[in-house]
Scaffold this active site. Structure first.
Site, PDB file in Angstrom:
ATOM      1  N   SER A  93       0.855  -1.185   0.000  1.00  0.00           N
ATOM      2  CA  SER A  93       0.000   0.000   0.000  1.00  0.00           C
ATOM      3  C   SER A  93       0.887   1.229   0.000  1.00  0.00           C
ATOM      4  O   SER A  93       2.031   1.189   0.485  1.00  0.00           O
ATOM      5  CB  SER A  93      -0.893   0.015   1.245  1.00  0.00           C
ATOM      6  OG  SER A  93      -1.529   1.265   1.407  1.00  0.00           O
ATOM      7  N   TYR A 142      -1.363   0.261  10.784  1.00  0.00           N
ATOM      8  CA  TYR A 142      -1.578  -0.157   9.390  1.00  0.00           C
ATOM      9  C   TYR A 142      -0.388   0.257   8.533  1.00  0.00           C
ATOM     10  O   TYR A 142       0.133  -0.551   7.748  1.00  0.00           O
ATOM     11  CB  TYR A 142      -2.868   0.444   8.834  1.00  0.00           C
ATOM     12  CG  TYR A 142      -3.103   0.043   7.394  1.00  0.00           C
ATOM     13  CD1 TYR A 142      -3.430  -1.266   7.066  1.00  0.00           C
ATOM     14  CD2 TYR A 142      -2.970   0.966   6.355  1.00  0.00           C
ATOM     15  CE1 TYR A 142      -3.618  -1.653   5.749  1.00  0.00           C
ATOM     16  CE2 TYR A 142      -3.155   0.587   5.041  1.00  0.00           C
ATOM     17  CZ  TYR A 142      -3.477  -0.725   4.739  1.00  0.00           C
ATOM     18  OH  TYR A 142      -3.656  -1.100   3.425  1.00  0.00           O
TER      19      TYR A 142
END
Length: 247
Positions: free
Chosen positions: A134, A147
């Site tokens: 990501s 995250y």
């Protein structure tokens, strides 16, 4: 016929990747937690040969047992797509939910390792691993602490795996998307659909198919070509927290 093994195939990017690779002539091992969704996908992929595995990547014993039990036609794996992962909650680190932290680290990092370790003995020269990272692994943003850390781990694992597996002739790549419209935000905000929808307000985000087509391109390059890292944004996004929204 080459075999592609895809985790998190019951929805989103994993599902779209299964469709894209089936169209490219791969037979598939599709893994996920929701068997009914996987069975529906098998029907959509017909006549492509498909084998279903149902497990949670966070459960090492379940991963190992599932991979060990692959039937003969699917025992050699040419391409592994480590797509399964999750995001839970957004809060300052001092207010974070420990259960959310564990879910993200166990799924995004340890799960990737468990699956890779189980599948690698079945992969030979010319194999290819794609890890789904990501933009959060490259850029920190407010309330994204664990995250972001988990996806930074994916980025570094990809680079070190590429070094470790070079002597075996196995290529390793990371695909790091920006804003993609999937179930991601709904899961992150624990079913708050209004908050999830606000993420994409005024923006045309990427779709799962866009990421799947990039993955398909990467794994079908000639044997001498290694696309190592690919960051992909929608046109309205320039960085993790820099987005142009239309009124």
């Amino acid at each position: 016929m080459k075999t592609a093994f895809i985790t998190g195939a019951s929805s989103g990017i994993g599902r779209a990747t299964a469709i894209a690779l089936a169209k490219s002539g791969f037979q598939l091992v599709i893994a996920g937690r929701r068997r009914e969704r996987l069975e529906t996908l098998v029907q959509e992929l017909a006549p492509t040969p498909v084998h279903i595995l149902t497990f949670d990547v966070r459960d090492r014993a379940a991963v190992e047992a599932a991979v060990a039990g692959l039937p003969a036609p699917f025992q050699h794996v040419d391409v592994l797509i480590n797509n399964a992962g999750n995001a839970h909650g957004m809060a300052p680190v001092q207010e974070g939910d420990v259960a959310d932290w564990e879910a993200m680290l166990d799924g995004n990092v340890k799960g990737l390792l468990y699956v890779s370790r189980a599948v690698l003995p079945r992969m030979g020269e010319g194999g290819f691993i794609v890890n789904l990272g990501s933009i959060a692994g490259y850029e920190a943003y407010a309330n994204g602490n664990v995250y972001c850390a988990s996806k930074a781990a994916v980025a570094m694992l990809t680079r070190t795996m590429r070094i470790d597996l070079l002597p075996r002739g196995i290529r390793v790549a990371e695909v790091a998307p920006g804003m993609v419209e999937t179930e991601f935000s709904a899961v992150r905000f624990k079913g708050d659909e209004e908050r999830a929808a606000s993420v994409y307000k005024g923006v045309q985000p990427l779709q799962a198919q866009d990421i799947a087509e990039l993955i398909q391109f990467i794994v079908t390059r000639p044997p001498h070509v290694q696309i190592a890292e690919a960051v992909i944004f929608p046109a309205a996004q320039a960085a993790a927290a820099t987005v142009r929204r239309q009124p």
